[in-house]
Design a protein around this motif. Sequence first.
Motif, PDB file in Angstrom:
ATOM      1  N   THR A 175       7.411  -2.736 -15.742  1.00  0.00           N
ATOM      2  CA  THR A 175       6.333  -3.137 -16.650  1.00  0.00           C
ATOM      3  C   THR A 175       4.979  -3.020 -15.966  1.00  0.00           C
ATOM      4  N   LYS A 176       4.885  -3.470 -14.719  1.00  0.00           N
ATOM      5  CA  LYS A 176       3.610  -3.375 -13.992  1.00  0.00           C
ATOM      6  C   LYS A 176       3.213  -1.915 -13.787  1.00  0.00           C
ATOM      7  N   LEU A 177       4.167  -1.088 -13.400  1.00  0.00           N
ATOM      8  CA  LEU A 177       3.854   0.324 -13.207  1.00  0.00           C
ATOM      9  C   LEU A 177       3.429   0.959 -14.526  1.00  0.00           C
ATOM     10  N   ALA A 178       4.082   0.563 -15.629  1.00  0.00           N
ATOM     11  CA  ALA A 178       3.735   1.117 -16.947  1.00  0.00           C
ATOM     12  C   ALA A 178       2.309   0.765 -17.341  1.00  0.00           C
ATOM     13  N   ASP A 179       1.892  -0.474 -17.078  1.00  0.00           N
ATOM     14  CA  ASP A 179       0.521  -0.883 -17.395  1.00  0.00           C
ATOM     15  C   ASP A 179      -0.492   0.016 -16.693  1.00  0.00           C
ATOM     16  N   ASN A 180      -0.345   0.163 -15.384  1.00  0.00           N
ATOM     17  CA  ASN A 180      -1.341   0.926 -14.630  1.00  0.00           C
ATOM     18  C   ASN A 180      -1.201   2.425 -14.831  1.00  0.00           C
ATOM     19  N   LEU A 181      -0.003   2.866 -15.147  1.00  0.00           N
ATOM     20  CA  LEU A 181       0.187   4.270 -15.494  1.00  0.00           C
ATOM     21  C   LEU A 181      -0.580   4.598 -16.769  1.00  0.00           C
ATOM     22  N   PHE A 214       5.194   5.633  -9.522  1.00  0.00           N
ATOM     23  CA  PHE A 214       6.005   6.066 -10.656  1.00  0.00           C
ATOM     24  C   PHE A 214       6.287   7.564 -10.586  1.00  0.00           C
ATOM     25  N   ALA A 215       5.282   8.347 -10.198  1.00  0.00           N
ATOM     26  CA  ALA A 215       5.484   9.794 -10.070  1.00  0.00           C
ATOM     27  C   ALA A 215       6.573  10.094  -9.049  1.00  0.00           C
ATOM     28  N   ASN A 216       6.594   9.351  -7.954  1.00  0.00           N
ATOM     29  CA  ASN A 216       7.640   9.543  -6.941  1.00  0.00           C
ATOM     30  C   ASN A 216       9.019   9.242  -7.516  1.00  0.00           C
ATOM     31  N   LEU A 217       9.114   8.206  -8.359  1.00  0.00           N
ATOM     32  CA  LEU A 217      10.388   7.881  -8.995  1.00  0.00           C
ATOM     33  C   LEU A 217      10.864   9.027  -9.882  1.00  0.00           C
ATOM     34  N   MET A 218       9.935   9.648 -10.597  1.00  0.00           N
ATOM     35  CA  MET A 218      10.303  10.781 -11.444  1.00  0.00           C
ATOM     36  C   MET A 218      10.790  11.958 -10.597  1.00  0.00           C
ATOM     37  N   PRO A 260       0.817  -1.219   0.000  1.00  0.00           N
ATOM     38  CA  PRO A 260       0.000   0.000   0.000  1.00  0.00           C
ATOM     39  C   PRO A 260       0.849   1.266   0.000  1.00  0.00           C
ATOM     40  N   LEU A 261       0.184   2.397  -0.135  1.00  0.00           N
ATOM     41  CA  LEU A 261       0.839   3.680   0.072  1.00  0.00           C
ATOM     42  C   LEU A 261       1.006   3.916   1.560  1.00  0.00           C
ATOM     43  N   ASP A 262       2.162   4.456   1.956  1.00  0.00           N
ATOM     44  CA  ASP A 262       2.334   4.806   3.361  1.00  0.00           C
ATOM     45  C   ASP A 262       1.796   6.216   3.590  1.00  0.00           C
ATOM     46  N   GLU A 263       1.998   6.743   4.786  1.00  0.00           N
ATOM     47  CA  GLU A 263       1.418   8.044   5.136  1.00  0.00           C
ATOM     48  C   GLU A 263       1.978   9.184   4.300  1.00  0.00           C
ATOM     49  N   SER A 264       3.170   8.999   3.733  1.00  0.00           N
ATOM     50  CA  SER A 264       3.776  10.042   2.898  1.00  0.00           C
ATOM     51  C   SER A 264       3.565   9.745   1.407  1.00  0.00           C
ATOM     52  N   PHE A 265       2.621   8.833   1.096  1.00  0.00           N
ATOM     53  CA  PHE A 265       2.253   8.482  -0.277  1.00  0.00           C
ATOM     54  C   PHE A 265       3.412   7.851  -1.051  1.00  0.00           C
ATOM     55  N   LYS A 266       4.220   7.085  -0.341  1.00  0.00           N
ATOM     56  CA  LYS A 266       5.283   6.303  -0.959  1.00  0.00           C
ATOM     57  C   LYS A 266       4.974   4.824  -0.785  1.00  0.00           C
ATOM     58  N   ALA A 267       5.661   3.986  -1.554  1.00  0.00           N
ATOM     59  CA  ALA A 267       5.392   2.554  -1.524  1.00  0.00           C
ATOM     60  C   ALA A 267       5.830   1.946  -0.194  1.00  0.00           C
ATOM     61  N   ASP A 268       4.902   1.297   0.469  1.00  0.00           N
ATOM     62  CA  ASP A 268       5.198   0.572   1.712  1.00  0.00           C
ATOM     63  C   ASP A 268       5.517  -0.882   1.345  1.00  0.00           C
ATOM     64  N   ILE A 269       6.798  -1.218   1.359  1.00  0.00           N
ATOM     65  CA  ILE A 269       7.222  -2.570   0.958  1.00  0.00           C
ATOM     66  C   ILE A 269       7.549  -3.432   2.177  1.00  0.00           C
ATOM     67  N   SER A 270       7.097  -3.005   3.343  1.00  0.00           N
ATOM     68  CA  SER A 270       7.448  -3.724   4.574  1.00  0.00           C
ATOM     69  C   SER A 270       6.906  -5.155   4.574  1.00  0.00           C
TER      70      SER A 270
END
Length: 431
Positions: free
Chosen positions: A203-209, A270-274, A84-94
């Motif tokens: 690839t997954k991010l590109a699909d949903n983007l 993806f936006a965060n990566l940019m 999910p997104l964490d509180e700062s809208f980044k990927a929570d990979i925990s």
Amino acid sequence: MNISVIGVGYIGTVIAAVLASKGNQIIGIDKSEQNIKNLSEGKSHVSEPGLEELLEKNLSNMQFTDDLSMVSNSDVIIVTVGTPLDESFKADISHVERVAIDIAPHIKEGTIICLKSTVIPGVTEEFSRIIEEGSKLKSGKDFFLAFSPERLAEGKAIYEFMNFPIVIGSTSEISIKKVSNFWESNLDIETIKINSYKGAELTKLADNLWIDVNIALANSLSLICYENDVDVNQVINAANSLPKGDSNVNILRSSIGVGGSCLTKDPLFFANLMDESSYDSSMIRNAREMNDSMPNIYQSKIQDWIDQEQSDEPRICIFGTAFKNNTNDLRYSPIIEVFDYFAQKYEVYVHDPLVDQNEFLEKVSYDVNYVDFEQGLGSTNIWIFGCAHDLFSKQIIIENISNQKEVLFVDGRHGFAELKQFIQNGKYIAI
């Protein structure tokens, strides 16, 4: 084969049931005691056409547990836990990292591991490092890891899983070969091979983007069509007839809002990566904002009709509360916002034959008055169709239109356009 599926939520349950139907022995592992109980009894906790029948038919090939050490008997481990997104809208990979830590001491030599959770570039590489450290085994030599994104749409997940190409990415050629052979032998489908973890992750991010930006385009077009009293679906159908590149122009459909766990978060990944690479992410973020604005736009059009046409207290019923047609998934459903907006001012009735009433009640801010389908139609004159479930009888809707002196018919999913002709007094809204 002995296969462990870690995370039997929506996607994990579909994968487990389909692979069990192919004669594999499945261990479904989840931290939810209720999920384990339901699945052990052959009951699906998600609404997916054909899934419960598939579970019941193949239950003898399946067992469910919360014990991650059970992977020690597995030839293949498939990981489908949430990111999910964490509180700062980044990927929570925990959750992904926790799985790697917990399974590392239990995997055996020769195990195939397939990570399917949506992640940002670099996570599979870290997942591999954690397993190597905890198991003392070497990736590409002692175990074989690939990132293989899930790309399934709710409502069609079983069909798509059994027919769509599967993407497989790894830094190890032998891992790519072994994972490809596993999927091809079980599903007899095409595999698309990428020689890196990061390529498959992107690839997954590109699909949903692409999907999210495309829907934002459709929603932008729909607003101008609405203001000019033009049928947006006719425009989209005509536009999509233009050959371009290897196929045609392919504009998707506008709606009352975009929900679910993927489109609401993956474009932001993806936006965060940019942003982190000092590139302009405004196009992606603006598309997200456009899609997020649609519930508010619908609310404003409905409120305008109430203010201009209603002399009495509005009588409102919302039909369909899930984030898309023919599912029971409430994650980020735009209808939650629509309900709360009107329920703070008026009495609002709700009907959804698929969504658990208590689950919806937990997500909204006001009391919910549930009604059956015919009662909802007969006792109200503002009908907000947040979904176009197949269970909603069009014949019954037509009969109730004729019984109403005046009705506002809000078609949030463009699922009932042919019923517009039956409205003699009132208005039909589909933006």
